[in-house]
Design a protein around this motif. Structure first.
Motif, PDB file in Angstrom:
ATOM      1  N   ASP A 251       3.635   6.473  -0.980  1.00 49.39           N
ATOM      2  CA  ASP A 251       4.012   5.876   0.301  1.00 49.39           C
ATOM      3  C   ASP A 251       3.928   4.358   0.186  1.00 49.39           C
ATOM      4  OD1 ASP A 251       1.283   5.214   0.470  1.00 49.39           O
ATOM      5  OD2 ASP A 251       0.827   6.940   1.746  1.00 49.39           O
ATOM      6  N   LEU A 252       4.230   3.670   1.267  1.00 49.40           N
ATOM      7  CA  LEU A 252       4.284   2.208   1.234  1.00 49.40           C
ATOM      8  C   LEU A 252       2.923   1.606   0.906  1.00 49.40           C
ATOM      9  CD1 LEU A 252       6.000  -0.343   1.724  1.00 49.40           C
ATOM     10  CD2 LEU A 252       5.235  -0.268   4.116  1.00 49.40           C
ATOM     11  N   HIS A 253       1.876   2.144   1.498  1.00 48.72           N
ATOM     12  CA  HIS A 253       0.534   1.645   1.230  1.00 48.72           C
ATOM     13  C   HIS A 253       0.223   1.725  -0.256  1.00 48.72           C
ATOM     14  CE1 HIS A 253      -4.080   1.948   2.168  1.00 48.72           C
ATOM     15  NE2 HIS A 253      -3.753   0.887   1.455  1.00 48.72           N
ATOM     16  N   GLU A 254       0.456   2.874  -0.857  1.00 47.69           N
ATOM     17  CA  GLU A 254       0.170   3.039  -2.286  1.00 47.69           C
ATOM     18  C   GLU A 254       1.093   2.188  -3.149  1.00 47.69           C
ATOM     19  OE1 GLU A 254      -1.781   7.536  -2.266  1.00 47.69           O
ATOM     20  OE2 GLU A 254       0.172   7.198  -3.213  1.00 47.69           O
ATOM     21  N   ALA A 255       2.333   1.990  -2.726  1.00 42.09           N
ATOM     22  CA  ALA A 255       3.254   1.145  -3.500  1.00 42.09           C
ATOM     23  C   ALA A 255       2.756  -0.296  -3.542  1.00 42.09           C
ATOM     24  CB  ALA A 255       4.656   1.214  -2.898  1.00 42.09           C
ATOM     25  N   LEU A 281      11.080  -7.527  -3.921  1.00 37.24           N
ATOM     26  CA  LEU A 281      10.116  -6.676  -3.233  1.00 37.24           C
ATOM     27  C   LEU A 281      10.781  -5.816  -2.165  1.00 37.24           C
ATOM     28  CD1 LEU A 281       7.041  -6.183  -3.353  1.00 37.24           C
ATOM     29  CD2 LEU A 281       6.827  -7.747  -1.410  1.00 37.24           C
ATOM     30  N   ASP A 282      11.755  -6.380  -1.451  1.00 33.71           N
ATOM     31  CA  ASP A 282      12.418  -5.594  -0.404  1.00 33.71           C
ATOM     32  C   ASP A 282      13.179  -4.411  -0.983  1.00 33.71           C
ATOM     33  OD1 ASP A 282      14.212  -7.306  -1.630  1.00 33.71           O
ATOM     34  OD2 ASP A 282      15.173  -7.964   0.222  1.00 33.71           O
ATOM     35  N   GLN A 283      13.827  -4.618  -2.125  1.00 33.61           N
ATOM     36  CA  GLN A 283      14.557  -3.523  -2.756  1.00 33.61           C
ATOM     37  C   GLN A 283      13.610  -2.482  -3.343  1.00 33.61           C
ATOM     38  OE1 GLN A 283      17.752  -4.750  -5.379  1.00 33.61           O
ATOM     39  NE2 GLN A 283      18.178  -6.584  -4.162  1.00 33.61           N
ATOM     40  N   HIS A 284      12.505  -2.942  -3.943  1.00 36.76           N
ATOM     41  CA  HIS A 284      11.557  -2.013  -4.547  1.00 36.76           C
ATOM     42  C   HIS A 284      10.851  -1.156  -3.494  1.00 36.76           C
ATOM     43  CE1 HIS A 284      12.449  -4.133  -8.095  1.00 36.76           C
ATOM     44  NE2 HIS A 284      11.505  -5.048  -8.060  1.00 36.76           N
ATOM     45  N   LEU A 285      10.498  -1.779  -2.366  1.00 32.96           N
ATOM     46  CA  LEU A 285       9.725  -1.075  -1.343  1.00 32.96           C
ATOM     47  C   LEU A 285      10.587  -0.399  -0.288  1.00 32.96           C
ATOM     48  CD1 LEU A 285       6.864  -3.666  -0.679  1.00 32.96           C
ATOM     49  CD2 LEU A 285       6.832  -1.693  -2.216  1.00 32.96           C
ATOM     50  N   GLY A 286      11.873  -0.735  -0.264  1.00 35.05           N
ATOM     51  CA  GLY A 286      12.762  -0.190   0.763  1.00 35.05           C
ATOM     52  C   GLY A 286      12.719   1.330   0.876  1.00 35.05           C
ATOM     53  N   PRO A 287      12.805   2.078  -0.234  1.00 39.39           N
ATOM     54  CA  PRO A 287      12.772   3.545  -0.122  1.00 39.39           C
ATOM     55  C   PRO A 287      11.475   4.078   0.493  1.00 39.39           C
ATOM     56  CG  PRO A 287      13.653   2.880  -2.246  1.00 39.39           C
ATOM     57  CD  PRO A 287      13.118   1.641  -1.604  1.00 39.39           C
ATOM     58  N   PHE A 288      10.339   3.449   0.193  1.00 37.82           N
ATOM     59  CA  PHE A 288       9.075   3.890   0.784  1.00 37.82           C
ATOM     60  C   PHE A 288       9.073   3.644   2.298  1.00 37.82           C
ATOM     61  CE2 PHE A 288       8.034   2.836  -3.629  1.00 37.82           C
ATOM     62  CZ  PHE A 288       7.390   3.984  -4.033  1.00 37.82           C
ATOM     63  N   TYR A 289       9.620   2.505   2.680  1.00 35.90           N
ATOM     64  CA  TYR A 289       9.689   2.150   4.101  1.00 35.90           C
ATOM     65  C   TYR A 289      10.593   3.127   4.851  1.00 35.90           C
ATOM     66  CZ  TYR A 289      10.706  -0.741   8.234  1.00 35.90           C
ATOM     67  OH  TYR A 289      10.866  -1.208   9.506  1.00 35.90           O
ATOM     68  N   THR A 290      11.776   3.356   4.319  1.00 34.50           N
ATOM     69  CA  THR A 290      12.736   4.238   4.983  1.00 34.50           C
ATOM     70  C   THR A 290      12.200   5.661   5.078  1.00 34.50           C
ATOM     71  OG1 THR A 290      14.566   2.879   4.137  1.00 34.50           O
ATOM     72  CG2 THR A 290      15.104   5.104   4.909  1.00 34.50           C
ATOM     73  N   ARG A 291      11.616   6.147   3.995  1.00 37.96           N
ATOM     74  CA  ARG A 291      11.092   7.508   4.003  1.00 37.96           C
ATOM     75  C   ARG A 291       9.928   7.658   4.984  1.00 37.96           C
ATOM     76  NH1 ARG A 291      10.514   8.070  -1.109  1.00 37.96           N
ATOM     77  NH2 ARG A 291       8.278   7.755  -1.336  1.00 37.96           N
ATOM     78  N   LEU A 293       9.356   5.953   7.722  1.00 36.40           N
ATOM     79  CA  LEU A 293       9.879   5.980   9.093  1.00 36.40           C
ATOM     80  C   LEU A 293      10.490   7.342   9.415  1.00 36.40           C
ATOM     81  CD1 LEU A 293      11.654   2.497   9.402  1.00 36.40           C
ATOM     82  CD2 LEU A 293       9.391   3.137  10.260  1.00 36.40           C
ATOM     83  N   ALA A 294      11.252   7.888   8.467  1.00 33.69           N
ATOM     84  CA  ALA A 294      11.927   9.165   8.707  1.00 33.69           C
ATOM     85  C   ALA A 294      10.932  10.312   8.853  1.00 33.69           C
ATOM     86  CB  ALA A 294      12.903   9.455   7.568  1.00 33.69           C
ATOM     87  N   GLU A 295       9.854  10.258   8.086  1.00 34.15           N
ATOM     88  CA  GLU A 295       8.858  11.329   8.118  1.00 34.15           C
ATOM     89  C   GLU A 295       7.873  11.181   9.275  1.00 34.15           C
ATOM     90  OE1 GLU A 295       8.729  12.133   3.256  1.00 34.15           O
ATOM     91  OE2 GLU A 295       7.103  11.029   4.272  1.00 34.15           O
ATOM     92  N   GLY A 296       7.876  10.013   9.893  1.00 29.65           N
ATOM     93  CA  GLY A 296       6.944   9.775  10.989  1.00 29.65           C
ATOM     94  C   GLY A 296       5.554   9.403  10.533  1.00 29.65           C
ATOM     95  N   THR A 302       3.042  -0.724  11.641  1.00 28.03           N
ATOM     96  CA  THR A 302       2.051  -0.461  10.593  1.00 28.03           C
ATOM     97  C   THR A 302       2.555  -0.953   9.238  1.00 28.03           C
ATOM     98  OG1 THR A 302       2.912   1.803  10.325  1.00 28.03           O
ATOM     99  CG2 THR A 302       1.008   1.501  11.778  1.00 28.03           C
ATOM    100  N   ALA A 303       3.864  -0.850   9.010  1.00 27.28           N
ATOM    101  CA  ALA A 303       4.430  -1.390   7.769  1.00 27.28           C
ATOM    102  C   ALA A 303       4.256  -2.905   7.708  1.00 27.28           C
ATOM    103  CB  ALA A 303       5.906  -1.020   7.669  1.00 27.28           C
ATOM    104  N   LYS A 304       4.516  -3.553   8.833  1.00 27.46           N
ATOM    105  CA  LYS A 304       4.379  -5.005   8.880  1.00 27.46           C
ATOM    106  C   LYS A 304       2.934  -5.419   8.624  1.00 27.46           C
ATOM    107  CE  LYS A 304       5.425  -8.959  11.887  1.00 27.46           C
ATOM    108  NZ  LYS A 304       5.933  -9.361  13.219  1.00 27.46           N
ATOM    109  N   GLU A 305       1.987  -4.689   9.195  1.00 27.48           N
ATOM    110  CA  GLU A 305       0.577  -5.002   8.972  1.00 27.48           C
ATOM    111  C   GLU A 305       0.205  -4.875   7.495  1.00 27.48           C
ATOM    112  OE1 GLU A 305      -3.455  -3.778  11.263  1.00 27.48           O
ATOM    113  OE2 GLU A 305      -2.410  -2.106  10.289  1.00 27.48           O
ATOM    114  N   LEU A 306       0.677  -3.821   6.836  1.00 30.89           N
ATOM    115  CA  LEU A 306       0.397  -3.641   5.412  1.00 30.89           C
ATOM    116  C   LEU A 306       0.966  -4.791   4.587  1.00 30.89           C
ATOM    117  CD1 LEU A 306       1.060   0.187   5.032  1.00 30.89           C
ATOM    118  CD2 LEU A 306      -1.114  -0.970   4.556  1.00 30.89           C
ATOM    119  N   VAL A 307       2.199  -5.173   4.878  1.00 27.46           N
ATOM    120  CA  VAL A 307       2.834  -6.265   4.133  1.00 27.46           C
ATOM    121  C   VAL A 307       2.099  -7.577   4.388  1.00 27.46           C
ATOM    122  CG1 VAL A 307       4.938  -7.622   3.923  1.00 27.46           C
ATOM    123  CG2 VAL A 307       5.084  -5.135   4.041  1.00 27.46           C
ATOM    124  N   GLU A 308       1.668  -7.819   5.611  1.00 30.38           N
ATOM    125  CA  GLU A 308       0.934  -9.048   5.911  1.00 30.38           C
ATOM    126  C   GLU A 308      -0.402  -9.074   5.180  1.00 30.38           C
ATOM    127  OE1 GLU A 308       2.601 -10.300  10.317  1.00 30.38           O
ATOM    128  OE2 GLU A 308       1.057  -8.748  10.187  1.00 30.38           O
TER     129      GLU A 308
END
Length: 389
Positions: A251-255, A281-291, A293-296, A302-308
């Motif tokens: 997931d995004l956190h682990e990435a 970074l946006d291209q590398h992390l994009g699939p984790f972000y999209t997935r 959001l789709a999975e809920g 929360t994504a923004k907080e992790l990136v910050e």
């Protein structure tokens, strides 16, 4: 930014850059015992493993992405095997008016008692100077040229997307396969190749152990944490650090955490400047972000907080201080790690995505010295309704 990020940002900005002797002492201890017992690449890998096994593990209050190059934020290691600071260098760094580094008395004592006596004549700079001819030294002493005295290895490197789809255990399998395929009869360089592959395998183990130590520390903190929300965060950090970078992130956190461990590994083993970078970074992390959001399992907030939180980690790492004449006359805190945004994909398509815009928001809100960032613009063919008609 939310309250957590504001606190982390303020802490990072308020911390004074400080020199640590921890890495220098660990490296000195290892080389004193092991010098001459291993081929060069294996020696470097074993020394790196020694550092990863024994360096201080820091997990700060409220952090979601963990790991520091030094024992605490804004505390920087030194690299005496490249160029060893003198006591005078350390005092200059502590007292200079601009971009000063606090140098605690115990650091000077460690340098006087252990680091300088061992590395005098053994550092890369000392060995290079010894190998240069008298004519070179005459020109140098006459001031015809000088040196840019640094503690730096080759830099300007960018990580691609491999670590987001594979873990270090997968790379260890590749290394083992390459070693088993060596032909010691037909290839005169097979021995050297084997030692390099062995060193790469040791380095993978070192980074995995470094992550495991963070998992152990997070679990220890979680066990003593009375506040349920923070306890759950620490437990999640422990789970992430047990999984990455040994395995591919889920997931995004682990990435983000996987990249950060790899980043710390590179700049701890040797200080490549300037710099080691995440790349697109946006291209590398994009699939984790999209997935997510789709999975809920993820929201935009929360994504923004992790990136910050991830960005604050970069700002916790001022560049290791310079040496000699460069320490007295030149200085910067910036490590120059750079994040690329947008541009093109490998197939020529537009490289921007939803995460590109989120990252731009983060950059605008945080206003941190580090990481650096750049936006790559591409000219794309736009199909309008008129063109379609």
């Amino acid at each position: 930014m939310n309250e957590r990020v504001a606190r982390l940002r303020e802490r990072s900005l308020a911390a004074r850059p400080t020199v640590s002797a921890e890495r220098a002492v660990l490296l000195t201890e290892f080389y004193r015992e092991e010098q001459g017992r291993h081929p060069a690449p294996v020696m470097r890998a074993l020394a790196f493993r020694h550092i990863c096994t024994h360096k201080t593990i820091h997990i700060g209050e409220g952090e979601l992405i963990v790991g520091e190059r030094g024992p605490a934020p804004k505390v920087v290691p030194t690299f005496p095997e490249l160029t060893c600071h003198s006591v005078e260098d350390l005092r200059i760094l502590d007292s200079r008016e601009k971009t000063s580094y606090r140098v605690p008395p115990e650091v000077i004592r460690a340098y006087e008692g252990e680091v300088i006596p061992y590395w005098r004549g053994r550092s890369l700079r000392d060995r290079l100077f010894e190998a240069l001819p008298p004519e070179w030294h005459a020109c140098y002493e006459a001031g015809l040229f000088t040196e840019f005295m640094e503690q730096r290895a080759p830099g300007h490197t960018v990580l691609d997307d491999k670590i987001y789809g594979r873990g270090l255990l997968d790379f260890k399998a590749d290394i083992a396969a390459a070693a088993s395929a060596l032909d010691f009869h037909a290839d005169p360089e097979a021995w050297d190749r084997r030692e390099q592959l062995r060193a790469m395998d040791i380095a993978c183990d070192a980074v995995i152990r470094f992550a495991e130590r963070h998992a152990e520390r997070a679990a220890e903190l979680a066990a003593g944490e009375p506040e349920p929300t923070r306890r759950a965060e620490l437990e999640k950090i422990a789970t992430a650090c047990r999984h990455v970078p040994a395995h591919a992130p889920r997931d995004l956190h682990e990435a983000l955490q996987s990249y950060w461990f790899c980043h710390l590994a590179v700049i701890t083993e040797l200080n490549g400047w300037d710099a080691f970078n995440p790349g697109h970074l946006d291209q590398h992390l994009g699939p984790f972000y999209t997935r997510g959001l789709a999975e809920g399992t993820l929201t935009r907030d929360t994504a923004k907080e992790l990136v910050e939180c991830f960005f604050v980690k970069f700002n916790n790492h001022p560049a290791p201080p310079k040496v000699g004449v460069t320490a007295a006359e030149s200085g910067t805190y910036t490590d120059f790690a750079n994040i690329n945004l947008a541009g093109l994909r490998a197939n020529g398509a537009d490289g921007s995505n939803e995460l590109t815009h989120l990252l731009l928001e983060v950059i605008d809100e945080l206003h941190l010295l580090q990481p650096s960032s750049n936006l790559q613009l591409s000219t794309c063919l736009l199909y309008t309704s008129d063109a379609a008609d």
